[in-house]
Design a protein around this motif. Structure first.
Motif: not given
Length: 381
Positions: A189-190, A194, A264-265, A268-269, A293, A295, A347
């Motif tokens: 997870a990056d 974002r 989840a999307v 991640r955004r 995620s 976040t 994470w």
């Protein structure tokens, strides 16, 4: 091993316990366990719309879910759970238990009427139970004199947090193993790249603190230009709340309920998750979802969240304080290096403590212990 996971709420209206039970079932299947979910379901139609004004998932439940009745909204512990109270439920549950012949039942919120109480009466196999709620749990004062003796049917007690354990112990003294809510963690997870948005996830209930966030948002939007994505709360109810609070809709998107994949999307955004709950949270499931995620979070400084948020994974602010909340969100968004570092630490924390694979293994170890004890004493079918 065949396990029945019994939930006193409706599959049609996802929430903390329902989400936990569904993810638990998936984790146990990965361990080779045959699992069924036994819970309520509210099919689409006028009657469901009459009983449940908020949005839900009203299609057919998946094959592994065994529905045993409709639900109604019953205010409890600062929340509005959808509790199954169908008069035909006891007979349906009896037929399910006779047909499925479970080796073990796992009850969630076991003292909640009527599904779990009925399961405690009817079950002929060992029982594991998990307590989720924190707070005064004053409804126990009415229920336990009638069915509190059924606690002796439970072979292994679990609490999702220290707060949940202490809340349960006040009414039902005994030993409880703390096994936290799990979270599904992607391989990577990056926290970078974002969009300029933050996410709120929760129903429109007083304890979730949405009014606090809405009052804080004009300041955050003015300072950062970020958008707020409100997920889980009924859009019409939120618009009415915004009108009452005189909060403009600038920079606010109301998504309502979304499936887990879309959720989840969204995480991640987003650059951050905001959790402004004012109390009665035993464990921050939304926090660990965000952590998975990468976040970071800005959350209320309440016991259930304080136990999850480390100093390097998020910012804690006084509950019920829009000014402090706005400052916490705006300061995090203004420092991209800090925000990314918090996301990476979040994470790593999720991997270390909250992976469903690890939680599933702990649950399976508990099941095997209970079944070994039962085989020695001759309990079960």
């Amino acid at each position: 091993m065949k396990v029945g996971i019994v939930v006193p709420f409706s599959w049609s209206f996802p929430g903390g316990v329902v989400d936990h039970a569904e993810s638990q079932a998936q984790a146990l299947r990965r361990q080779g366990v045959d699992v069924r979910l036994v819970m309520g379901n509210d099919p689409p139609g006028a009657f469901t719309r009459f009983l449940h004004p908020r949005l839900g998932r009203h299609g057919d439940p998946p094959p592994e879910v065994i529905p045993i009745g409709r639900s109604v909204i019953v205010p409890a512990n600062g929340s509005l759970p959808n509790i199954v109270l169908t008069p035909a439920m006891p007979a349906r549950l009896r037929r399910v238990l006779e047909r499925e012949r479970f080796d073990l039942l796992h009850l969630h919120e076991p003292m909640t009427p009527a599904v779990c109480v009925t399961a405690l009466i009817l079950a002929e196999c060992p029982i594991v139970a998990t307590w989720h709620a924190a707070g005064a749990l004053n409804w126990h004062r009415l229920g336990l004199p009638s069915w509190g003796f059924l606690i002796e049917r439970i072979d292994y007690r679990i609490a999702v947090s220290e707060q949940a354990r202490e809340s349960a112990r006040r009414w039902l003294p005994g030993e409880y193993e703390v096994i936290p809510n799990g979270v599904d963690i992607p391989p990577e997870a990056d926290p970078g790249e974002r969009e300029d948005r933050v996410v709120f996830i929760g129903r429109h209930e007083p304890r979730k603190g949405l009014p606090v966030l809405l009052q804080a948002w004009p300041t955050v939007h003015r300072r950062t230009g970020a958008r707020l994505r409100v997920i889980g709360a009924d859009p019409l109810a939120v618009r009415l709340l915004m009108t009452r609070l005189r909060v403009p809709e600038d920079g606010i998107d109301l998504l309502g309920w979304v499936p887990n994949g879309q959720l989840a999307v969204e995480l991640r955004r987003a650059k951050a998750l905001v959790a402004p709950s004012v109390g009665m949270e035993s464990f921050g499931m939304v926090l660990t979802r965000a952590f998975a995620s990468a976040t970071p979070v800005v959350a209320s400084d309440i016991p259930g969240y304080r136990a999850v948020v480390a100093e390097d994974t998020g910012i804690l602010v006084p509950p019920g304080d829009p000014v402090a909340l706005a400052e916490g969100v705006a300061s995090l968004l203004a420092d991209e290096g800090r925000r990314r570092a918090m996301g990476r630490a979040a994470w790593e924390l999720a991997c270390a403590r909250y992976s469903w694979d690890d939680v599933g293994r702990r649950l399976l170890e508990g099941y095997e212990l209970v079944l070994r004890r039962a085989s020695r004493t001759g309990q079960g079918r």
